[in-house]
Design a protein around this motif. Sequence first.
Motif, PDB file in Angstrom:
ATOM      1  N   ALA A 145       0.810  -1.218   0.000  1.00 48.34           N
ATOM      2  CA  ALA A 145       0.000   0.000   0.000  1.00 48.34           C
ATOM      3  C   ALA A 145       0.838   1.261   0.000  1.00 48.34           C
ATOM      4  N   GLY A 146       2.123   1.152   0.276  1.00 48.58           N
ATOM      5  CA  GLY A 146       2.998   2.317   0.281  1.00 48.58           C
ATOM      6  C   GLY A 146       3.722   2.573  -1.023  1.00 48.58           C
ATOM      7  N   ALA A 147       3.453   1.754  -2.044  1.00 50.25           N
ATOM      8  CA  ALA A 147       4.211   1.860  -3.292  1.00 50.25           C
ATOM      9  C   ALA A 147       4.111   3.244  -3.919  1.00 50.25           C
ATOM     10  N   GLY A 148       2.917   3.829  -3.923  1.00 49.03           N
ATOM     11  CA  GLY A 148       2.729   5.132  -4.546  1.00 49.03           C
ATOM     12  C   GLY A 148       2.594   6.268  -3.561  1.00 49.03           C
ATOM     13  N   ALA A 149       2.914   6.032  -2.306  1.00 46.08           N
ATOM     14  CA  ALA A 149       2.705   7.028  -1.258  1.00 46.08           C
ATOM     15  C   ALA A 149       3.724   8.164  -1.343  1.00 46.08           C
ATOM     16  N   THR A 150       3.265   9.378  -1.020  1.00 44.31           N
ATOM     17  CA  THR A 150       4.132  10.548  -0.944  1.00 44.31           C
ATOM     18  C   THR A 150       3.769  11.356   0.296  1.00 44.31           C
ATOM     19  N   VAL A 151       4.651  12.282   0.675  1.00 46.58           N
ATOM     20  CA  VAL A 151       4.423  13.067   1.896  1.00 46.58           C
ATOM     21  C   VAL A 151       4.782  14.533   1.644  1.00 46.58           C
ATOM     22  N   GLY A 152       4.259  15.413   2.497  1.00 46.95           N
ATOM     23  CA  GLY A 152       4.586  16.828   2.418  1.00 46.95           C
ATOM     24  C   GLY A 152       4.000  17.512   1.194  1.00 46.95           C
ATOM     25  N   LYS A 153       2.656  17.526   1.079  1.00 46.29           N
ATOM     26  CA  LYS A 153       2.023  17.901  -0.189  1.00 46.29           C
ATOM     27  C   LYS A 153       1.363  19.274  -0.205  1.00 46.29           C
ATOM     28  N   GLY A 154       1.662  20.105   0.766  1.00 49.02           N
ATOM     29  CA  GLY A 154       0.980  21.389   0.869  1.00 49.02           C
ATOM     30  C   GLY A 154       1.196  22.327  -0.299  1.00 49.02           C
ATOM     31  N   LYS A 155       2.304  22.198  -1.008  1.00 51.23           N
ATOM     32  CA  LYS A 155       2.583  23.055  -2.161  1.00 51.23           C
ATOM     33  C   LYS A 155       2.598  22.273  -3.475  1.00 51.23           C
ATOM     34  N   GLY A 156       2.081  21.046  -3.452  1.00 53.08           N
ATOM     35  CA  GLY A 156       2.001  20.275  -4.681  1.00 53.08           C
ATOM     36  C   GLY A 156       3.128  19.279  -4.836  1.00 53.08           C
ATOM     37  N   PRO A 157       3.065  18.460  -5.903  1.00 50.60           N
ATOM     38  CA  PRO A 157       3.996  17.332  -6.061  1.00 50.60           C
ATOM     39  C   PRO A 157       5.453  17.729  -6.212  1.00 50.60           C
ATOM     40  N   SER A 158       5.742  18.887  -6.788  1.00 49.68           N
ATOM     41  CA  SER A 158       7.134  19.274  -6.996  1.00 49.68           C
ATOM     42  C   SER A 158       7.861  19.577  -5.685  1.00 49.68           C
ATOM     43  N   PHE A 159       7.105  19.764  -4.605  1.00 50.68           N
ATOM     44  CA  PHE A 159       7.686  20.026  -3.286  1.00 50.68           C
ATOM     45  C   PHE A 159       7.584  18.807  -2.359  1.00 50.68           C
ATOM     46  N   SER A 160       6.990  17.718  -2.850  1.00 50.55           N
ATOM     47  CA  SER A 160       6.725  16.545  -2.014  1.00 50.55           C
ATOM     48  C   SER A 160       7.895  15.579  -2.028  1.00 50.55           C
ATOM     49  N   MET A 161       7.812  14.583  -1.127  1.00 50.11           N
ATOM     50  CA  MET A 161       8.825  13.529  -1.066  1.00 50.11           C
ATOM     51  C   MET A 161       8.161  12.164  -1.032  1.00 50.11           C
ATOM     52  N   LYS A 162       8.969  11.135  -1.179  1.00 47.24           N
ATOM     53  CA  LYS A 162       8.444   9.771  -1.235  1.00 47.24           C
ATOM     54  C   LYS A 162       8.043   9.278   0.149  1.00 47.24           C
ATOM     55  N   GLY A 163       6.827   8.755   0.254  1.00 49.11           N
ATOM     56  CA  GLY A 163       6.377   8.049   1.446  1.00 49.11           C
ATOM     57  C   GLY A 163       6.550   6.552   1.247  1.00 49.11           C
ATOM     58  N   GLY A 164       5.803   5.749   2.015  1.00 49.29           N
ATOM     59  CA  GLY A 164       5.946   4.310   1.836  1.00 49.29           C
ATOM     60  C   GLY A 164       5.232   3.525   2.913  1.00 49.29           C
TER      61      GLY A 164
END
Length: 319
Positions: A145-164
């Motif tokens: 379930a973590g394969a596509g997870a990301t974190v830190g999304k307040g400013k959109g995908p270009s500012f986000s990081m990989k979750g898991g």
Amino acid sequence: MKEIEITDIEGFFFGQKESEDCHTGCTVILNKDGATAGVDVRGGAPGTRETDALKSENLVDHIHGVFLAGASAFGLEVGTGVMKYLEEAGVGFDVGVTRVPIVPGAILFDLREDDQDMRPDATMGYEAAASAFHHSHLKQGNFGAGAGATVGKGKGPSFSMKGGLGYSAIQIGNVKVGAVVAVNCFGDVVNPETGQIIAGMQKKGTFLNSEEVMMDEVLEGRTNRFRGNTTIGAVVTNAIVDKPAANKLAAMSHDGLARTIRPSHTFVDGDTLFFMGSGKISCDYNSLGVMAVRAVETAVQNAVIHARSTKNFLSAKDL
């Protein structure tokens, strides 16, 4: 207290499956004999299946599995596949004409614009359930379930990081508690002991601090922020718990999210935690809750620590 493998907790079987492109997936936790279970849904944008069955006043006392999946509401189809496998295996609530497996679940949002076809479905759920019974095993990071997870999304995908996906398990005496968490949060993941951000909103490798950014933007009126988020998971134990206690323990377990995800439980997260007890060991519920919180805290951190960078998202280990 000592750390143990989550597969050492008696009665539970773990499996997972990812899509061919490894951008989404599902994770399942099964119990052949049925586990006493509860759930607590804290986020403002949840996607769940059969959580009403877990209310303390309702009939069903035991469940036979929990699934965690990506693909937003489309991922709820995973539960159909898990049910099919369990019915074939003779696992479920005996209703006379057959056995009906009780399989609640929750989903997170990892849909992508460039590929709408790769979604966790009934086939993926069936395969994850089969792998759990044949070889109980979990991988952390970009799996299940973590394969596509990301974190830190307040400013959109270009500012986000990989979750898991992360897990953790501990033992005190004969009592064992473990947590499996798919971290796909709107906020940042932090070390609760130091307050240091591990993964989250960043710009060119420098953390921006999601909470500070949000407070600076309080007058902008942007409630519906970047797509969907959600952290979902399950706590498992070999302890004896009744249904009301399982629901309360699920609620206590959310403290682990609040300590490691800032902010957590927002309007755009669907944070949901299940609690499952296999009923082997008697113990104090308050102490059990503290153990559950510790397991969730570590599982959340492990999810981003073990994540790998992808084409579009930087991971904590590569920052």
